[in-house]
Design a protein around this motif. Structure first.
Motif, PDB file in Angstrom:
ATOM      1  N   SER A 266       0.861  -1.186   0.000  1.00 23.84           N
ATOM      2  CA  SER A 266       0.000   0.000   0.000  1.00 23.84           C
ATOM      3  C   SER A 266       0.900   1.239   0.000  1.00 23.84           C
ATOM      4  O   SER A 266       2.124   1.128   0.014  1.00 23.84           O
ATOM      5  CB  SER A 266      -0.888   0.003   1.248  1.00 23.84           C
ATOM      6  OG  SER A 266      -0.098   0.300   2.386  1.00 23.84           O
TER       7      SER A 266
ATOM      8  N   LEU B  29      -6.117  -2.054   5.366  1.00 22.36           N
ATOM      9  CA  LEU B  29      -6.261  -2.324   3.942  1.00 22.36           C
ATOM     10  C   LEU B  29      -7.707  -2.724   3.673  1.00 22.36           C
ATOM     11  O   LEU B  29      -8.262  -3.573   4.376  1.00 22.36           O
ATOM     12  CB  LEU B  29      -5.325  -3.462   3.529  1.00 22.36           C
ATOM     13  CG  LEU B  29      -3.836  -3.251   3.862  1.00 22.36           C
ATOM     14  CD1 LEU B  29      -3.066  -4.558   3.753  1.00 22.36           C
ATOM     15  CD2 LEU B  29      -3.234  -2.203   2.937  1.00 22.36           C
TER      16      LEU B  29
ATOM     17  N   HIS C 118      -2.552  -1.354  -4.217  1.00 21.63           N
ATOM     18  CA  HIS C 118      -2.425   0.019  -4.706  1.00 21.63           C
ATOM     19  C   HIS C 118      -1.953   0.044  -6.156  1.00 21.63           C
ATOM     20  O   HIS C 118      -1.659  -0.993  -6.730  1.00 21.63           O
ATOM     21  CB  HIS C 118      -1.500   0.850  -3.828  1.00 21.63           C
ATOM     22  CG  HIS C 118      -0.056   0.428  -3.907  1.00 21.63           C
ATOM     23  ND1 HIS C 118       0.964   1.261  -3.609  1.00 21.63           N
ATOM     24  CD2 HIS C 118       0.513  -0.752  -4.242  1.00 21.63           C
ATOM     25  CE1 HIS C 118       2.119   0.606  -3.779  1.00 21.63           C
ATOM     26  NE2 HIS C 118       1.849  -0.601  -4.151  1.00 21.63           N
TER      27      HIS C 118
END
Lengths: 183, 299
Positions: B258, B276, B299
């Motif tokens: 991320s 998350l 991501h």
């Protein structure tokens, strides 16, 4: 339910932090155990070895019982600590490091004493694996102790120490429980 | 007279070779009927054993027994089919171990104990429970449960599923598993698991590396830790979990999962806490002095 678990985990973490702040920094993991074990084996009278072979699983059973008893005591210690911490009446008499290390050291001594009497029956390969991995564990424990000296309030490190010692007990237990026809 | 002497010598020479002949492992080929959901229990101290599942309702043994074997016990005890290569109670450091191929019925569970027996197992759908000291365990297409403990042997599984509990001291663990609950532990061995989808994963070593790849289910939990090895976690698909990652003095964290930043903590430690997706699952990782690498598709 998860929130309750988290609260309990936070409380446990808080309690460990407080105890970690009271660490007795003089306790260090024992260094080089194997030379002492080997010396003990050499000094062992032959008769004792013969007797040990006859009753070779008795010491193991005793050590295992000792470990269980000590494990229970250790767990009880932590439980009562958490409970008392909740009521604010806890008085820390022993450091976290003592609480973690002492039961394992006693249990380890029990196991190693048994394994010394059993060592001549152990295959060279298993003996080598045991020796090598006990050293790895001791080095790891020493590394964690050193880290705890720098950061005594770190619950991850106390967890790491607990898990490392548990691994040591698992290792000793695994070697001890291989059975008469296997080690 | 010379002929008589020659014959005597011939007999003597033959007698000299006889013990050697007796020492050679005996060839066996035996079978017994077995129950559909029974247990096949095998005890063999050393050698190479292949255990294969098949669709016949019988257990079959073929191959050569250990050079020092005193007896082969092969019998039914209720739902258990027992195979025991009985060895003498003395030093067994010479001669060759057993070389056996054992077929067991589909649906049967395999319970195995040995010392330095290398084990190849294929197509067992009733689960396995294996204990060895130095033998390697190599399994393919094993289902239902995978319980394996060794001291210095390596453990490897491919195309297998079911609850897994794998433990070594210095051996490596490697697997390609579809398992809901997995526990993999070692002291100095490395653990490398490729998982399809999992609910619960617990993996730890002291000095070994951990390399895990798979999809964490929503509400799932992953706990990885070691003292000095490296930890790599690669998560497939989008992850829904709260993650609590920590490295001790000298350790490091690299977050490729991320955009959350790794925080430095005094003295010389790192920490990463992040949520998350919907945060339903949990990821907990820590190392004392190793490195932690996270990667995935968030991501």
């Amino acid at each position: 339910m998860k929130q309750d678990d988290e609260k309990l985990a936070d409380l446990a973490e808080h309690s460990i932090r407080r105890q970690a702040g009271l660490l007795d920094k003089e306790i260090q993991p024992e260094t080089e155990l194997w030379p002492r074990i080997e010396a003990a084996i050499k000094n062992l009278p032959q008769q004792e070895v013969i007797n040990a072979n006859t009753n070779r699983w008795m010491p193991m059973a005793m050590a295992a019982s000792l470990l269980l008893a000590i494990g229970s005591l250790g767990f009880a210690g932590y439980t009562s600590y958490s409970v008392n911490q909740n009521t604010g009446t806890f008085v820390a008499e022993e450091s976290t490091l003592n609480l973690i290390e002492q039961p394992y050291m006693v249990a380890r001594t029990g196991y190693l004493t048994s394994l010394v009497t059993d060592e001549q029956q152990m295959s060279p390969e298993v003996r080598e694996v045991l020796k090598k991995n006990l050293k790895i564990i001791d080095d790891a424990a020493r590394e964690i102790h050193k880290a705890l000296e720098e950061n005594p309030n770190d619950p991850f490190l106390t967890d790491a120490l607990l898990l490392t010692r548990q691994k040591e007990m698992d290792l000793l237990n695994q070697v001890a429980s291989q059975g008469p026809d296997t080690i | 007279m010379k002929l008589v002497n020659f014959q005597k010598n011939l007999v003597l020479v033959a007698l000299c070779y006889l013990p050697g002949t007796l020492l050679a492992g005996e060839f066996v080929e035996k079978s017994l009927s077995a129950q559909p959901n029974g247990i096949v229990e095998i005890h063999n101290v050393r050698g190479d054993i292949k255990v294969l599942g098949w669709d016949k309702q019988e257990v079959e043994i073929r191959g050569e027994l250990d050079d020092l074997a005193e007896e082969l016990i092969f019998e039914k005890q209720g739902k258990v089919t027992l195979i025991r290569v009985k060895m003498p109670n003395k030093n067994v450091n010479h001669g060759d171990g057993s070389k056996l191929v054992i077929n067991i019925p589909n649906g049967n569970r395999l319970d195995f104990s040995g010392v330095s027996t290398d084990l190849i197992i294929k197509n067992i759908d009733g689960g396995i429970d294996i204990r060895t000291v130095s033998g390697d365990v190599d399994g393919k297409n094993i289902h239902k449960q995978l319980f394996v403990t060794t001291v210095s042997g390596d453990i490897e599984f491919k195309d297998s599923s079911g609850r897994a509990k794998l433990g070594t001291v210095s051996g490596d663990i490697e697997g390609n598993l579809n398992s809901q609950g997995i526990s993999a532990n070692s002291v100095s061995g490395d653990v490398e698991l490729e998982l399809t989808e999992f609910d619960e994963l617990s993996a730890s070593t002291v000095s070994g590396d951990l390399k895990i790849e798979g999809k964490l289910k929503d509400d799932g939990e992953a706990s990885l830790n070691n003292v000095s090895g490296d930890i790599t976690l690669k998560l497939a698909s989008k992850v829904n979990a709260r993650a609590n990652i920590k490295s001790g003095p000298g350790g490091s964290i690299t977050n490729g999962l991320s955009s959350d930043k790794v925080k430095e903590i005094f003295p010389n430690q790192q920490k990463l806490q992040m949520t998350l997706g919907d945060g339903s699952g949990r990821i907990k990782i820590y190392t004392v002095s190793g490195s932690i690498r996270l990667s995935g598709k968030n991501h």
